[in-house]
Enzyme design. Structure first.
Site, PDB file in Angstrom:
ATOM      1  CD  GLN A 157      68.563 -47.016  39.696  1.00  0.00           C
ATOM      2  OE1 GLN A 157      67.762 -45.659  39.626  1.00  0.00           O
ATOM      3  NE2 GLN A 157      70.384 -47.330  39.639  1.00  0.00           N
ATOM      4  CG  ASP A 303      74.450 -51.273  34.600  1.00  0.00           C
ATOM      5  OD1 ASP A 303      73.136 -51.169  33.760  1.00  0.00           O
ATOM      6  OD2 ASP A 303      73.967 -50.136  35.584  1.00  0.00           O
ATOM      7  CE  LYS A 330      69.345 -51.121  33.610  1.00  0.00           C
ATOM      8  NZ  LYS A 330      70.123 -51.104  35.175  1.00  0.00           N
TER       9      LYS A 330
END
Length: 417
Positions: A157, A303, A330
């Site tokens: 990200q 994920d 996370k």
């Protein structure tokens, strides 16, 4: 066969909101995800002075290429990592003072690689408490551009935020990446930027360990953009179909042209023995009545690590998941959370810095799953619950982050298997 409509992708929705806000003209997003994360992103844009009109099935965003429409704003990012990482980069391209804060959970998650990179580009910003974490104040005066080096080994990200910033700079941006996790998410970013008119090239270093992305200062053009179903969310339904003998599920809208790398989770299920069919319009998973153990590197689809961990006890051999250190930063430490809950269920588990190994066993309830406020822990262990009566969750409502209707939808789905 069960056909299930999965909500829009969280990752694609967040990127589309950024790109639409930065584009010249009004963008319409079709089938955007309605969840706490995406609503939080939209509310953040509104706080920054962007016009966002939300209708059922379509959101309309009036772009502002010059940046936020207000000179000062307070933005609360909730639990959303994309909101907390993308919006400061968007704001930096404008002019004004913009304060960002987030939930206690999001405050714990690292922001440092991004804010260090922004400072290298001349952006003036300050952390309100702990360096490298929210809260954060951006004193924006536009971004000239230039060259920088980034370590994206904790999260892709950071790179995505900087890539999307590139077309908004005065001179463009050259980003040399020394480490990168979840690379398919970067490919999503690049494809979507190009759909909005950006120009990006990539050059791999001679050493084979670095790469440089060059982003031209083109700005963005508004468009109508359809959000594809969320591949990470689909993993729970695919895993359930692989687990239950005789089951079959098809997810329309996710096929050979899908942007999301997490669709590769079905390749893991294929290796375990499930039948998988991918067409240009849909993906289908069928149970063969057995699941094999395996060793798999999930660095690029991390994920879905909890999904596989929750399915793993039912395999006929050990399941070892490697290269997933980033799952420790996370919403919670997902490696430890998965191990903790599997042990509560009586399953033999071992973990290391970046791996988890789950040995075959019969999970035994009743057990309350410790969710640690993490939506993916809840949805993953809902798969385990298909074969383990008595599983409950200490915070079932945390699924609102990405799939508020998960529990009734999954219940109807499981009854149809």
């Amino acid at each position: 066969m069960t056909v299930i409509d999965i909500p829009g992708s969280k990752s694609v929705t967040a990127r589309a909101l950024f790109l639409a806000a930065a584009a010249e003209g009004t963008t319409t997003l079709l089938r955007p995800l309605h969840s706490d994360d995406s609503e939080g992103f939209a509310e953040g844009l509104k706080a920054l002075g962007y016009a966002v009109r939300q209708e059922p099935g379509a959101w309309h965003i009036e772009g502002r290429p010059a940046g936020p429409g207000v000179a000062e704003a307070d933005v609360y990012c909730r639990d959303g990592a994309t909101t907390a990482r993308f919006l400061p980069a968007l704001a930096a391209a404008g002019h004004g003072t913009f304060r960002f804060d987030a939930s206690a959970q999001m405050r714990r998650r690292p922001l440092g690689p991004l804010t260090t990179a922004l400072r290298e580009l001349g952006v003036r910003l300050t952390h309100g408490e702990q360096e490298g974490h929210h809260p954060l104040t951006v004193h924006a005066a536009g971004v000239k551009g230039g060259a920088l080096t980034l370590d994206a080994g904790l999260s892709s990200q950071y790179l995505t935020a900087l890539l999307m910033l590139g077309p908004l700079t005065a001179e463009g941006l050259d980003i040399t990446v020394t480490d990168l996790v979840s690379e398919p998410y970067v490919e999503i970013t690049l494809a979507m930027m190009r759909a909005f008119g950006a120009e990006i090239t990539r050059a791999d270093g001679a050493d084979g360990r670095t790469r440089t992305y060059s982003v031209a200062p083109t700005g963005y053009r508004a468009c109508t953009y359809a959000i594809e179903p969320d591949a990470s969310t689909s993993s729970y339904f695919f895993a359930a179909a692989a687990l239950v003998p005789g089951a079959e599920v098809t997810v329309p809208g996710l096929g050979t042209g899908a942007l999301q790398g997490d669709l590769a989770f079905v390749d893991v299920l294929r290796r375990m023995g499930a039948e998988v069919e991918i067409t240009d319009r849909a993906t289908t998973v069928r149970s063969t009545g057995r699941l094999n153990g395996l060793t798999v590197n999930m660095r690029d689809i991390s994920d879905t690590m909890p999904t596989l961990a929750a399915l793993a006890p039912f395999a006929e051999g050990p399941v070892r998941i490697e290269d997933v250190a980033n799952t420790r930063v996370k919403e919670c430490d997902r490696l430890d959370a998965c191990a903790e809950n599997l042990r509560r269920l009586g399953i033999d588990v071992a973990t290391g810095p970046d791996w988890i190994e789950i040995r075959p066993g019969t999970p035994a309830g009743p057990v309350e799953i410790a969710t640690h406020g993490d939506h993916r822990i809840v949805m993953s262990f809902a798969v385990t619950a298909l074969r383990t009566p008595g599983i409950t969750f200490d915070d079932p409502g945390c699924v609102r982050k990405t799939f508020p209707d998960f529990h009734p939808v999954f219940a109807r789905f499981s009854q149809a298997l």
